[in-house]
Scaffold this motif. Structure first.
Motif, PDB file in Angstrom:
ATOM      1  N   SER A 143       0.000  12.805   2.103  1.00 27.31           N
ATOM      2  CA  SER A 143      -0.389  14.188   2.366  1.00 27.31           C
ATOM      3  C   SER A 143      -0.405  14.531   3.860  1.00 27.31           C
ATOM      4  N   MET A 144       0.005  13.586   4.695  1.00 21.63           N
ATOM      5  CA  MET A 144       0.085  13.846   6.135  1.00 21.63           C
ATOM      6  C   MET A 144       1.264  14.759   6.435  1.00 21.63           C
ATOM      7  N   PRO A 145       1.177  15.511   7.524  1.00 25.21           N
ATOM      8  CA  PRO A 145       2.354  16.278   7.950  1.00 25.21           C
ATOM      9  C   PRO A 145       3.525  15.328   8.218  1.00 25.21           C
ATOM     10  N   ARG A 146       4.700  15.784   7.950  1.00 29.47           N
ATOM     11  CA  ARG A 146       5.891  14.944   8.037  1.00 29.47           C
ATOM     12  C   ARG A 146       6.048  14.259   9.394  1.00 29.47           C
ATOM     13  N   ASN A 147       5.719  14.952  10.478  1.00 32.37           N
ATOM     14  CA  ASN A 147       5.923  14.363  11.797  1.00 32.37           C
ATOM     15  C   ASN A 147       4.955  13.212  12.088  1.00 32.37           C
ATOM     16  N   PHE A 148       3.848  13.095  11.356  1.00 30.28           N
ATOM     17  CA  PHE A 148       2.929  11.973  11.527  1.00 30.28           C
ATOM     18  C   PHE A 148       3.159  10.869  10.493  1.00 30.28           C
ATOM     19  N   ARG A 149       3.750  11.222   9.387  1.00 30.50           N
ATOM     20  CA  ARG A 149       3.890  10.296   8.260  1.00 30.50           C
ATOM     21  C   ARG A 149       4.668   9.045   8.633  1.00 30.50           C
ATOM     22  N   SER A 150       5.775   9.200   9.344  1.00 26.69           N
ATOM     23  CA  SER A 150       6.619   8.044   9.627  1.00 26.69           C
ATOM     24  C   SER A 150       6.098   7.201  10.780  1.00 26.69           C
ATOM     25  N   THR A 151       5.205   7.730  11.601  1.00 25.73           N
ATOM     26  CA  THR A 151       4.679   6.939  12.711  1.00 25.73           C
ATOM     27  C   THR A 151       3.266   6.452  12.414  1.00 25.73           C
ATOM     28  N   MET A 152       2.323   7.371  12.413  1.00 23.35           N
ATOM     29  CA  MET A 152       0.933   7.002  12.199  1.00 23.35           C
ATOM     30  C   MET A 152       0.703   6.470  10.787  1.00 23.35           C
ATOM     31  N   GLY A 153       1.262   7.125   9.801  1.00 27.59           N
ATOM     32  CA  GLY A 153       1.084   6.680   8.415  1.00 27.59           C
ATOM     33  C   GLY A 153       1.672   5.306   8.166  1.00 27.59           C
ATOM     34  N   ALA A 154       2.858   5.072   8.701  1.00 31.31           N
ATOM     35  CA  ALA A 154       3.498   3.767   8.523  1.00 31.31           C
ATOM     36  C   ALA A 154       2.692   2.663   9.196  1.00 31.31           C
ATOM     37  N   THR A 155       2.120   2.949  10.363  1.00 30.47           N
ATOM     38  CA  THR A 155       1.302   1.959  11.066  1.00 30.47           C
ATOM     39  C   THR A 155       0.037   1.638  10.280  1.00 30.47           C
ATOM     40  N   LEU A 156      -0.604   2.655   9.714  1.00 30.17           N
ATOM     41  CA  LEU A 156      -1.799   2.422   8.903  1.00 30.17           C
ATOM     42  C   LEU A 156      -1.495   1.534   7.700  1.00 30.17           C
ATOM     43  N   ILE A 157      -0.428   1.859   7.000  1.00 24.11           N
ATOM     44  CA  ILE A 157      -0.060   1.077   5.815  1.00 24.11           C
ATOM     45  C   ILE A 157       0.339  -0.342   6.200  1.00 24.11           C
ATOM     46  N   GLN A 158       1.079  -0.489   7.284  1.00 23.03           N
ATOM     47  CA  GLN A 158       1.494  -1.819   7.741  1.00 23.03           C
ATOM     48  C   GLN A 158       0.276  -2.666   8.104  1.00 23.03           C
ATOM     49  N   ASP A 159      -0.703  -2.097   8.802  1.00 23.44           N
ATOM     50  CA  ASP A 159      -1.917  -2.837   9.143  1.00 23.44           C
ATOM     51  C   ASP A 159      -2.701  -3.245   7.892  1.00 23.44           C
ATOM     52  N   CYS A 160      -2.751  -2.373   6.912  1.00 25.58           N
ATOM     53  CA  CYS A 160      -3.429  -2.708   5.656  1.00 25.58           C
ATOM     54  C   CYS A 160      -2.736  -3.863   4.942  1.00 25.58           C
TER      55      CYS A 160
END
Length: 80
Positions: free
Chosen positions: A26-43
């Motif tokens: 549900s993140m805006p597209r411009n944050f999804r591939s950077t911030m979202g990917a980092t969050l998921i990768q850390d998890c």
């Protein structure tokens, strides 16, 4: 020794990973591939480190625990 899937820390990390994946969608597209990917990768890295630490012994176990994101994290300097 318990299975790693039975550990409280694993359950918490898995729940966090699930929530990150849900909210990343549900993140805006411009944050999804950077911030979202980092969050998921850390998890995912946390879950992997928990699994490896549970199966290791002695110094190897400590090494995997120290590999957890945020355990010994120097990416942010001396911030609390």
């Amino acid at each position: 020794m318990a299975l790693f899937t039975e550990l409280d820390i694993y359950a918490a990390a898995y729940e966090l990973s699930t929530l990150c994946a849900l909210y990343t969608g549900s993140m805006p597209r411009n944050f999804r591939s950077t911030m979202g990917a980092t969050l998921i990768q850390d998890c995912h890295w946390s879950i992997q480190s928990i699994r490896l630490a549970n199966s290791a012994r002695g110094v190897e176990r400590l090494r995997h625990i120290e590999d957890l994101p945020g355990a010994v994290d120097d990416r942010h300097g001396d911030e609390p």
